[in-house]
Design an enzyme around this catalytic site. Structure first.
Site, short mmCIF file in Angstrom:
data_model
loop_
_atom_site.label_atom_id
_atom_site.label_comp_id
_atom_site.label_asym_id
_atom_site.label_seq_id
_atom_site.Cartn_x
_atom_site.Cartn_y
_atom_site.Cartn_z
N TYR A 45 62.87 79.33 60.29
CA TYR A 45 62.45 79.39 58.89
C TYR A 45 63.50 80.12 58.06
CZ TYR A 45 59.59 80.99 54.89
OH TYR A 45 59.10 81.27 53.63
N SER A 93 63.06 83.21 49.97
CA SER A 93 62.32 84.23 50.73
C SER A 93 63.29 85.31 51.18
CB SER A 93 61.67 83.59 51.96
OG SER A 93 61.22 84.60 52.84
N1 LIG Z 1 53.60 83.42 51.83
C1 LIG Z 1 54.69 84.13 52.05
O1 LIG Z 1 54.67 85.18 52.69
C2 LIG Z 1 56.00 83.68 51.46
C3 LIG Z 1 57.04 84.59 51.44
C4 LIG Z 1 58.27 84.19 50.90
C5 LIG Z 1 58.43 82.90 50.45
N2 LIG Z 1 57.40 82.03 50.50
C6 LIG Z 1 57.64 80.66 50.05
O2 LIG Z 1 56.86 80.39 48.91
C7 LIG Z 1 56.51 79.02 48.88
C8 LIG Z 1 55.02 78.87 48.67
O3 LIG Z 1 54.34 79.54 49.72
P1 LIG Z 1 52.79 79.90 49.70
O4 LIG Z 1 52.68 81.26 50.19
O5 LIG Z 1 52.20 79.56 48.39
O6 LIG Z 1 52.28 78.93 50.85
P2 LIG Z 1 51.29 77.71 50.87
O7 LIG Z 1 50.09 78.03 50.06
O8 LIG Z 1 51.14 77.37 52.30
O9 LIG Z 1 52.09 76.56 50.13
C9 LIG Z 1 53.03 75.77 50.75
C10 LIG Z 1 53.07 74.46 50.03
O10 LIG Z 1 54.06 73.61 50.58
C11 LIG Z 1 53.53 72.30 50.63
N3 LIG Z 1 54.23 71.45 51.55
C12 LIG Z 1 54.49 71.66 52.85
N4 LIG Z 1 55.13 70.60 53.37
C13 LIG Z 1 55.28 69.70 52.38
C14 LIG Z 1 55.87 68.42 52.27
N5 LIG Z 1 56.45 67.84 53.31
N6 LIG Z 1 55.85 67.80 51.08
C15 LIG Z 1 55.27 68.35 50.05
N7 LIG Z 1 54.70 69.58 50.06
C16 LIG Z 1 54.70 70.23 51.23
C17 LIG Z 1 52.11 72.52 51.00
O11 LIG Z 1 51.39 71.36 50.69
P3 LIG Z 1 50.20 70.79 51.62
O12 LIG Z 1 48.96 71.20 50.96
O13 LIG Z 1 50.42 69.32 51.59
O14 LIG Z 1 50.39 71.38 52.99
C18 LIG Z 1 51.79 73.68 50.10
O15 LIG Z 1 51.50 73.22 48.79
C19 LIG Z 1 57.04 78.43 50.17
O16 LIG Z 1 58.28 77.82 49.93
C20 LIG Z 1 57.22 79.63 51.05
O17 LIG Z 1 58.23 79.42 52.00
C21 LIG Z 1 56.18 82.39 50.98
#
Ligand SMILES: NC(=O)c1ccc[n+]([C@@H]2O[C@H](COP(=O)([O-])OP(=O)(O)OC[C@H]3O[C@@H](n4cnc5c(N)ncnc54)[C@H](OP(=O)(O)O)[C@@H]3O)[C@@H](O)[C@H]2O)c1
Ligand SMILES: Cc1cc2nc3c(=O)[nH]c(=O)nc-3n(C[C@H](O)[C@H](O)[C@H](O)COP(=O)(O)OP(=O)(O)OC[C@H]3O[C@@H](n4cnc5c(N)ncnc54)[C@H](O)[C@@H]3O)c2cc1C
Lengths: 465, 251
Positions: free
Chosen positions: B157, B144
């Site tokens: 974070y 990120s």
């Molecule tokens: N959205 C943003 O603005 C953004 C920006 C930069 C980077 N990112 C990064 O991109 C990645 C995906 O984000 P997203 O936007 O797609 O968010 P998201 O839809 O909330 O996805 C997060 C995922 O992480 C899983 N997770 C959380 N804790 C876990 C655990 N202990 N074991 C296994 N899985 C777990 C969640 O699974 P559950 O269904 O079990 O909760 C979910 O599948 C993340 O690493 C995030 O930090 C996001």
């Protein structure tokens, strides 16, 4: 290095690609120098199997094997017998050569031309091995007359998955699975190949221009039978009325009496000549639509409208690109793909549509090649079949290229045509069985001959061969 | 195997309900991907995600995986690789936490660090070893911009992503020459369930845009991808902003 290779057989773990330099994978490359070492190498392949590799001129992933072994066959490069009279054990008429699979066609030309013999089929580069020529069942500009390479192979020795060496005669299922079988039936160790007699090492060449695709197809259809060798270079960047404009070059080996008096004294010399290699690092995006378009334009204009009986060197006529070693580097880090397909006679509309789509899209493609194929050979995965074949190079970093080529595949498949595996690095696996109707037989023979799946390549994994 | 354009035929997603990961999977399925493993904490949402990918023609399967249980990673992920080559691993799990609350709840803060950083260290190493044995494949890690320079407003974070990012770069160097390609993806603000209800940051983007950037990165075999691409320049300026200035920036 893992301990399962023979002591001192050269081996190193390196990144391997095809000529197009896309999709690299890492393998343990071993270089057997004798049949015994080849047997050891096959026995010691390990869990991820092995695949033979010649000079790596296949464009895609045919001679790669990620995480496994790649057998570099160029260490097996002996010419055993040259039979110019038809008397020896090669089993053929006059003019046969029996050699190791790692011998290159370049080497064969060097040795055989002075004796008045030429390889039966040569691709657009001399730097392919006999093993690669059989593995891909290659074709040349003489396909409409002479068929594919395997038509001239009398027999071969094949090292199979069980570590045995078998003599494989033409006309047998194993021969037909091996010709065009992309190394997946085993490692070819040697072959007996029927040669073509020549009086000189020069070609007499007729050149003419065609103003568009229909003009080109009409000329090729009308007069190809008069030439042993025939090919047309198409400018696929030309649009509108000049879509498909091209230059035809056709010819045959020059007879002795066609040579000027001086040249007649040494009619069979072979001096190809080389230019300096292309630099190792070339920036991306050098080859845009504009630069390539300009090149194609100049090239078309410089070609004579019509010229007959011109004497050319073998290298000029057959292998213009071999003059610049490593020319594949001009495409930079992302590499390039070559797309080659064949579409049967009677399906010219599909060919026209494809050519139109390519030029309409403005793919920065250097001269593409169009040629008419003659009768097919029996190899189960052999590419050529009667019809039109088109081959073009495209930089792999062109956005949307993957989807575009998928669409062309659909056209090719709908017209009962096929895509050439030796060039492929991207075909959708589902289309393969339709393109190669004997695929089922091929798989069945492999399952029988190689139940543990010793022979695998990135290509066979990708396309589930 | 990947094709000439870096498009995988098989995909393993760690964090199977991630919106960014699912947008990526949909995009890759439209091109070449046939086999998809969705690894994540068992839930109806995980099954629904697999169902949705099956409707697109993929052979999609789920498996139970928890980033917070590194002891199980070897076994759980080992089973996937044992079934066949994986051309691409997408490490997508992560939690944002709640900075304001977590500053007062160290256990919750540590959970952010353990999920995003140590969980990824463990899963990343397990996958790296399996990919290395294959001699090919891509490991794509969702880092990120928040990890580029920790900000007052979300440094818990941010620091976990900084660790993840540094780890991934190092892993990429370690795997150089093994046939394995490692790619760090640094999105800015992405509209997904992770950011639902938060105030949008400038240059906000979508999961689909991240998916497109990943596809391009695979084709180019890039090592770092910013989404949107312009963030690379913005962040390079921010990185060099004096501390006193940076502290007061509304980012
Ligand atoms: N959205 C943003 O603005 C953004 C920006 C930069 C980077 N990112 C990064 O991109 C990645 C995906 O984000 P997203 O936007 O797609 O968010 P998201 O839809 O909330 O996805 C997060 C995922 O992480 C899983 N997770 C959380 N804790 C876990 C655990 N202990 N074991 C296994 N899985 C777990 C969640 O699974 P559950 O269904 O079990 O909760 C979910 O599948 C993340 O690493 C995030 O930090 C996001
Ligand atoms: C500039 C250029 C022009 C070309 N023009 C043509 C053309 O006009 N017509 C045409 O048909 N092709 C053409 N090709 C493609 C080329 O002829 C084939 O790909 C050929 O197979 C390359 O031979 P190689 O020795 O380099 O084999 P590699 O590329 O190393 O291997 C190709 C295949 O052959 C198998 N193989 C190699 N050696 C053995 C062995 N000893 N035993 C078993 N299997 C083996 C490999 O496993 C692999 O599947 C061209 C390629 C280039 C670069």
């Amino acid at each position: 290095m893992s301990g399962d290779t023979v002591a001192d057989m050269p081996a190193e773990t390196v990144s391997v690609t095809g000529w197009g330099r896309t999709a690299p994978s890492v393998a343990r490359v071993v270089r057997p120098r004798s049949y015994e070492e080849a047997v050891e190498a096959v026995r010691g392949c390990g869990r991820r199997g092995g695949i033979a590799r010649g000079l790596g001129r296949a464009y895609g992933d045919a001679a790669q094997n990620a995480g496994g072994a790649v057998l570099d066959m160029t260490g097996l490069d002996r010419i055993h017998i040259i039979d110019t009279t038809g008397s020896s054990s090669t089993g053929g008429a006059a003019g046969t050569v029996m050699c190791d699979a790692g011998v290159s066609l370049h080497r064969l030309m060097e040795v055989l031309l002075p004796l008045g013999w030429f390889v039966p089929v040569t691709p657009g580069t001399r730097y392919v091995t006999v093993g690669g020529a059989i593995g891909a069942d290659i074709h040349g500009k003489n396909h409409h007359v002479s068929g594919a390479f395997s038509r001239h192979v009398l027999s071969l020795e094949l090292l199979t998955a069980d570590g045995q060496i078998r003599t494989v005669e033409r006309g047998t299922p194993l021969f037909d699975a091996t010709a065009g079988g992309m190394g997946l039936t085993g490692v070819i160790l040697s072959a007996a190949v029927q040669l073509h007699p020549v009086e000189t090492s020069l070609m007499t060449v007729d050149t003419e221009r065609a103003m568009d695709l229909d003009d080109l197809m009409a000329r090729l259809t009308a007069t190809d039978h008069r030439y042993r060798y025939s090919v047309a270079w198409i400018d696929l960047l030309a649009r509108g009325a000049s879509t498909g404009r091209s230059v035809l070059t056709r010819g045959d080996h020059a007879p002795l009496d066609a040579l000027p008096a001086r040249a007649r004294r040494e009619p069979l010399t072979f001096r190809p000549g080389r230019l300096p290699a292309a630099p190792a690092h070339i920036p991306e995006g050098l080859l845009g639509r504009r630069t390539v378009g300009l090149f194609n334009e100049l090239w078309y204009r410089k070609a004579p409208r019509s010229l007959t009986g011109e004497l050319q060197k073998i290298s000029t006529f057959f292998h213009p690109l071999d003059g610049v070693p490593h020319w594949n580097r001009v495409y930079g880090r992302s590499g390039f793909v070559q797309y080659q397909f064949v579409i049967g006679y009677g399906k010219e509309d599909a060919l026209r549509r494809i050519v139109q789509r390519i030029s309409g899209r403005g793919c920065p493609s250097f001269l593409a090649v169009l040629k008419r194929f003659g009768d097919a050979d029996p190899g189960w995965l052999s590419f050529p079949m009667p019809g039109w074949t088109l081959a073009l190079d495209i930089p792999a970093n062109l956005p949307g290229l993957g989807g575009f080529l998928d669409e062309l595949d659909e056209e090719v498949a709908a017209a009962d045509g096929r895509v050439y595996l030796a060039k492929d690095a991207r075909l959708r696996p589902e289309l393969l069985a339709g393109m190669y109707p004997r695929l089922g037989d091929f798989r069945a023979l492999r399952a029988d001959l190689d139940p543990r799946g010793v022979f695998v390549s990135d290509l066979s994994r990708r396309l589930n061969l | 195997m990947k094709d000439a354009f870096g498009t995988p035929q098989s995909l393993l997603v760690l964090g199977g309900t991630s919106e960014i990961a699912l947008a990526t999977a949909r995009r890759l399925i439209a091109r070449r991907t046939r086999t998809v493993w969705l690894a994540g904490r068992p839930s109806p949402a995980l099954e629904a995600a697999a169902e949705q990918l099956r409707a697109l023609g993929a052979d999609a399967r789920t498996l139970a995986f928890d980033a917070l249980e590194p002891g199980s990673h070897e076994e759980v992920l080992g089973k996937v690789f044992a079934e066949g080559d994986i051309d691409m691993v997408l490490l997508a799990f992560g939690i944002l936490g709640d900075q304001a609350r977590d500053e007062g709840d160290p256990v919750a803060a540590v959970r952010v660090a353990q999920t995003n950083y140590t969980g990824a260290v463990s899963a990343g190493l397990v996958c790296a070893r399996a990919l290395q044995a294959q001699g090919h494949g891509s490991l794509v890690v969702l880092s990120s911009v928040a990890g580029e320079r920790a900000r007052r407003s979300n440094f818990i974070y941010g620091s976990s992503k900084a660790g993840l990012d540094a780890f991934t770069q190092g892993l990429g160097d370690a795997l150089h020459g093994t046939g394995v390609h490692v790619m760090v993806v640094r999105p800015g603000f992405v509209r997904s369930k992770m950011t639902a209800g938060l105030e949008e940051a400038p240059m906000a983007t979508t999961p689909e845009a991240v998916a497109t950037a990943i596809e391009t990165g695979l084709r180019r075999r890039s090592e770092v991808v910013w989404v949107p691409g312009a963030l690379r320049l913005v962040m390079s300026a921010l990185r060099h902003a004096p501390r006193a200035v940076f502290r007061r920036l509304p980012v």
